[in-house]
Write a protein that holds these residues in place. Structure first.
Motif, PDB file in Angstrom:
ATOM      1  N   ILE A  47      46.955 116.528  93.694  1.00  0.00           N
ATOM      2  CA  ILE A  47      47.785 117.968  93.480  1.00  0.00           C
ATOM      3  C   ILE A  47      48.462 117.870  91.831  1.00  0.00           C
ATOM      4  CG2 ILE A  47      47.836 118.583  95.869  1.00  0.00           C
ATOM      5  CD1 ILE A  47      50.983 117.908  95.174  1.00  0.00           C
ATOM      6  N   ARG A  48      48.849 119.127  91.548  1.00  0.00           N
ATOM      7  CA  ARG A  48      49.697 119.280  90.377  1.00  0.00           C
ATOM      8  C   ARG A  48      50.529 120.466  90.631  1.00  0.00           C
ATOM      9  NH1 ARG A  48      46.238 121.205  87.474  1.00  0.00           N
ATOM     10  NH2 ARG A  48      47.004 123.275  87.357  1.00  0.00           N
ATOM     11  N   ILE A  49      52.013 120.095  90.188  1.00  0.00           N
ATOM     12  CA  ILE A  49      53.052 120.924  90.081  1.00  0.00           C
ATOM     13  C   ILE A  49      53.332 120.986  88.727  1.00  0.00           C
ATOM     14  CG2 ILE A  49      55.371 121.332  90.796  1.00  0.00           C
ATOM     15  CD1 ILE A  49      53.671 120.806  93.294  1.00  0.00           C
ATOM     16  N   ASP A  50      53.188 122.669  88.512  1.00  0.00           N
ATOM     17  CA  ASP A  50      53.151 122.920  87.095  1.00  0.00           C
ATOM     18  C   ASP A  50      54.783 123.388  86.723  1.00  0.00           C
ATOM     19  OD1 ASP A  50      50.677 122.630  86.183  1.00  0.00           O
ATOM     20  OD2 ASP A  50      50.398 124.398  87.267  1.00  0.00           O
ATOM     21  N   GLN A  51      55.523 123.904  87.844  1.00  0.00           N
ATOM     22  CA  GLN A  51      56.711 124.255  87.508  1.00  0.00           C
ATOM     23  C   GLN A  51      57.522 124.421  89.075  1.00  0.00           C
ATOM     24  OE1 GLN A  51      57.050 128.539  86.612  1.00  0.00           O
ATOM     25  NE2 GLN A  51      59.206 128.115  85.436  1.00  0.00           N
ATOM     26  N   CYS A  68      51.872 125.869  91.341  1.00  0.00           N
ATOM     27  CA  CYS A  68      51.180 124.540  91.746  1.00  0.00           C
ATOM     28  C   CYS A  68      49.442 124.738  91.673  1.00  0.00           C
ATOM     29  CB  CYS A  68      51.534 124.108  93.005  1.00  0.00           C
ATOM     30  SG  CYS A  68      51.355 125.293  94.369  1.00  0.00           S
ATOM     31  N   SER A  69      48.871 123.343  91.855  1.00  0.00           N
ATOM     32  CA  SER A  69      47.330 123.755  91.648  1.00  0.00           C
ATOM     33  C   SER A  69      46.859 124.119  93.089  1.00  0.00           C
ATOM     34  CB  SER A  69      46.828 122.270  91.369  1.00  0.00           C
ATOM     35  OG  SER A  69      47.190 121.110  92.328  1.00  0.00           O
ATOM     36  N   THR A  76      54.180 120.592 103.131  1.00  0.00           N
ATOM     37  CA  THR A  76      54.305 119.289 102.907  1.00  0.00           C
ATOM     38  C   THR A  76      55.017 118.935 101.606  1.00  0.00           C
ATOM     39  OG1 THR A  76      51.834 118.831 103.703  1.00  0.00           O
ATOM     40  CG2 THR A  76      52.357 117.234 102.371  1.00  0.00           C
ATOM     41  N   LEU A  77      54.986 119.852 100.717  1.00  0.00           N
ATOM     42  CA  LEU A  77      55.966 119.549  99.535  1.00  0.00           C
ATOM     43  C   LEU A  77      57.450 119.611 100.090  1.00  0.00           C
ATOM     44  CD1 LEU A  77      56.324 119.378  96.446  1.00  0.00           C
ATOM     45  CD2 LEU A  77      56.286 121.652  96.228  1.00  0.00           C
TER      46      LEU A  77
END
Length: 191
Positions: A47-51, A68-69, A76-77
């Motif tokens: 996964i990717r968290i951009d901000q 996020c992606s 879960t985050l």
């Protein structure tokens, strides 16, 4: 301290999907297994968290906004953030502000659509987006009128698109959206 913890989640990481998800294991949805009291091993996913932005921290309540992606499980985050802080948490409220480029302020709920339909059908039609807007991540393929008729009738077409694979948006000349097709590596386009 909360800002520092939240910023630690920026970027690429691996996340284990929750048991209460629609992912399948041996043909059954995980949430079905979870409801039966079963827990199965789940593979972590990228996964990717951009901000991630802290909006409020008051007593036991933490409010944040995340960009996020696809495939990120925000509940879960929340659990992961709590674990990093040495505590536990639950998600009290989850609100999507945008999905795949569609923003909340541009969305209309069913009650509003029904009301517009009763008031002014033409205004309703003008406010709706064409279906292919949701598919812009897919490549597009254009076919002539004769092939467009065949495709719309359920026939596969042979195109000069060898080497391309996957789902594509299919248009008839003149930018008329026909639907989604699947290209195989040999240039066959199937509806």
């Amino acid at each position: 301290e909360w800002n520092e913890i939240l910023q630690g989640f920026l970027g690429e990481s691996m996340q284990v999907p929750p048991m209460y998800s629609a992912l399948k294991r041996d043909g059954k949805r995980l949430y079905e297994l979870a409801r039966q009291g079963e827990t199965v091993e789940r593979e972590p996913r990228s996964i990717r968290i951009d901000q991630i932005q802290l909006l409020e921290a008051a007593g036991p309540r933490l409010v944040f906004r995340v960009t996020c992606s696809k495939g990120t499980y925000v509940r879960t985050l929340v659990d992961d953030i709590a674990r990093k802080a040495g505590t536990v948490a639950h998600t009290a409220r989850l609100h999507r502000e945008s999905v795949a480029g569609f923003r909340t302020e541009d969305m209309v709920d069913l009650a509003a659509v029904e009301a517009r339909a009763e008031e002014d059908r033409e205004a309703l039609k003008a406010s709706l987006l064409p279906p292919d807007v949701a598919l812009t991540a897919m490549d597009a393929v254009e076919v002539d009128a004769a092939d467009g008729t065949k495709f719309s009738g359920g026939q596969a077409l042979q195109l000069a698109a060898e080497g391309r694979n996957g789902l594509v948006r299919v248009y008839q000349a003149g930018n008329r959206f026909l639907g989604v097709g699947e290209l195989s590596g040999d240039g066959l386009l199937a509806p």
